[in-house]
Enzyme design. Structure first.
Site, PDB file in Angstrom:
ATOM      1  N   GLY A   1      48.725  40.689  47.494  1.00  0.00           N
ATOM      2  CA  GLY A   1      47.714  39.771  47.001  1.00  0.00           C
ATOM      3  C   GLY A   1      46.302  40.142  47.413  1.00  0.00           C
ATOM      4  O   GLY A   1      46.071  41.052  48.220  1.00  0.00           O
ATOM      5  N   HIS A   2      45.343  39.397  46.899  1.00  0.00           N
ATOM      6  CA  HIS A   2      43.932  39.672  47.148  1.00  0.00           C
ATOM      7  C   HIS A   2      43.575  39.448  48.620  1.00  0.00           C
ATOM      8  O   HIS A   2      44.103  38.570  49.280  1.00  0.00           O
ATOM      9  CB  HIS A   2      43.050  38.818  46.244  1.00  0.00           C
ATOM     10  CG  HIS A   2      43.190  37.341  46.461  1.00  0.00           C
ATOM     11  ND1 HIS A   2      44.209  36.604  45.919  1.00  0.00           N
ATOM     12  CD2 HIS A   2      42.434  36.474  47.162  1.00  0.00           C
ATOM     13  CE1 HIS A   2      44.081  35.342  46.273  1.00  0.00           C
ATOM     14  NE2 HIS A   2      43.008  35.234  47.041  1.00  0.00           N
ATOM     15  N   ASN A   3      42.674  40.276  49.109  1.00  0.00           N
ATOM     16  CA  ASN A   3      42.125  40.210  50.475  1.00  0.00           C
ATOM     17  C   ASN A   3      43.123  40.617  51.566  1.00  0.00           C
ATOM     18  O   ASN A   3      42.791  40.525  52.754  1.00  0.00           O
ATOM     19  CB  ASN A   3      41.586  38.809  50.812  1.00  0.00           C
ATOM     20  CG  ASN A   3      40.497  38.359  49.875  1.00  0.00           C
ATOM     21  OD1 ASN A   3      39.835  39.175  49.247  1.00  0.00           O
ATOM     22  ND2 ASN A   3      40.313  37.058  49.755  1.00  0.00           N
TER      23      ASN A   3
ATOM     24  N   SER B   1      42.720  43.223  43.713  1.00  0.00           N
ATOM     25  CA  SER B   1      41.386  43.373  44.288  1.00  0.00           C
ATOM     26  C   SER B   1      41.058  42.200  45.210  1.00  0.00           C
ATOM     27  O   SER B   1      41.546  41.077  45.018  1.00  0.00           O
ATOM     28  CB  SER B   1      40.332  43.432  43.191  1.00  0.00           C
ATOM     29  OG  SER B   1      40.363  44.671  42.531  1.00  0.00           O
TER      30      SER B   1
ATOM     31  N   SER C   1      45.034  37.200  51.653  1.00  0.00           N
ATOM     32  CA  SER C   1      44.288  37.067  52.915  1.00  0.00           C
ATOM     33  C   SER C   1      45.150  37.183  54.161  1.00  0.00           C
ATOM     34  O   SER C   1      44.754  36.725  55.232  1.00  0.00           O
ATOM     35  CB  SER C   1      43.514  35.739  52.939  1.00  0.00           C
ATOM     36  OG  SER C   1      42.587  35.687  51.877  1.00  0.00           O
TER      37      SER C   1
END
Length: 363
Positions: free
Chosen positions: A258-260, A237, A278
């Site tokens: 991974g996140h973002n 998330s 990211s």
């Protein structure tokens, strides 16, 4: 599942020669084919196997003399590998989960289940979940609260879909995929050694790590239409905004997102790829097996990264890269040639050094 050869040819938009009323229930390699199998002999190299098998019909390359192989019929396709998609789709009955809700499934009363959806044994559907028409939730899959699942979605056995996730239409999650777990995001009360090392590229200074504090993930995951995620792959998330995967992207087994992270449309991420948080990936990007991608970088449209490439910095659109660190593939091939020549170069330098030394001693 059984259909006539003529029905299969029609589904493939393929040319049929010979008998169209042959029943077909499966596909097989030529030598292993039974009488109700469609033999896959799409290149001349596979044709000899037809004599060892019992197939009555086969898919052949254009111009093949099908009768010479003892066949009763043949299908001809212009692009054999593309035809494989149609053949397997037509012959695949899909998971055996009956429409409706199995008595052992746990479905929250606030969940909305679309028309024709199938919820399998021991599946768990959380509060305020919305599941689209004809979606199939296989045994032991779970869907957490406030998640939206589109039409014709397939969640295979053991899939875990976290809270606040959105899945588009026709998404397929293979067994064990986990979508919407918390991102790997932690912070220390004071500047950590990791932050100093990152800024200085090696000097940790006097800073010591202290206790890591979780940064919670509020952003969820948004997955577009026609995306497939392989077995035991994970998509974390986002922290505040959602992690996203664009329409038509295909993700292999054991991939970590991974996140973002933002992934564009029609990308291909092969097994053991890891994408750190990211990072933004453009459209039609191909990351071969074991590619690693650093955090907070951008990869442009139409980039192709060869196997085991390690991407640490921004990659311009259209670039073909390889190696660790990633460079243009042609450059990496020259590097590889140079590395193979190093032992010979070492011997030459040693011999030259010895010759110079002996020459000096003789003077």
């Amino acid at each position: 599942m059984e259909l006539l050869l003529s029905e299969l040819a029609l589904a493939l938009d393929a040319r049929l020669e010979g008998k169209g009323d042959i029943p077909i229930s499966g596909a097989a390699e030529p030598a292993a084919a039974a009488s109700t199998d469609l033999a896959l002999a799409m290149q001349p190299a596979y044709a000899e196997g037809l004599k060892a098998g019992d197939a009555r019909a086969a898919v052949l390359w254009d111009g093949a003399d099908w009768q010479s192989y003892g066949l009763e019929a043949a299908i001809f396709v212009p692009r054999p590998r593309y035809a494989m998609a149609g053949i397997t789709r037509t012959l695949d009955p899909g998971p055996a989960v009956a429409p409706g809700i199995h008595p052992s499934a746990v479905v929250d009363p606030t969940a909305e289940i679309g028309e024709g959806a199938a919820i399998g044994p021991l599946a768990v559907i959380g509060p305020r979940v919305r599941i689209g028409a004809r979606a199939v939730i296989c045994p032991h899959a779970s869907v957490a609260e406030d998640t939206v699942i589109g039409d014709d979605v397939l969640l295979c056995a053991g899939v875990r879909v976290g809270r606040r996730v959105t899945l588009g239409n026709r998404v397929i999650l293979q067994p064990g995929a986990a979508i919407g777990g918390d991102g790997f995001s932690f912070v220390t009360p004071e500047k950590s050694a990791v932050e100093n090392v990152r800024e200085s590229l090696g000097d940790r200074q006097e800073t010591r790590n202290t206790a890591w504090t979780r940064i919670h993930s509020l952003g969820g995951v948004v997955i577009g239409d026609d995306v497939e995620v392989g077995a035991n792959s994970t998509i974390d998330s986002g922290t505040i905004r959602a992690t996203s995967v664009g329409r038509g992207t295909k993700i292999d087994n054991l991939v970590q997102i991974g996140h973002n992270v933002q992934i564009g449309e029609d990308c291909l991420l092969c097994g053991l790829v890891g994408v750190a948080g990211s990072t933004k990936i453009g459209n039609r990007v191909v990351l071969a097996g074991q590619v690693g991608v650093n955090d907070n970088i951008t990869i442009g449209d139409d980039v192709v990264a060869g196997g085991a490439t390690k991407i640490f910095t921004k990659v311009p659109a259209g670039r073909v890269i390889l190696g660790s660190p990633a460079v243009e593939m042609s450059t990496q091939m020259e590097i590889n040639k140079g590395l193979r020549r190093l032992p010979r170069l070492y011997r030459d330098v040693a011999a030259l050094k010895k010759a110079v030394q002996n020459d000096g001693e003789s003077d």
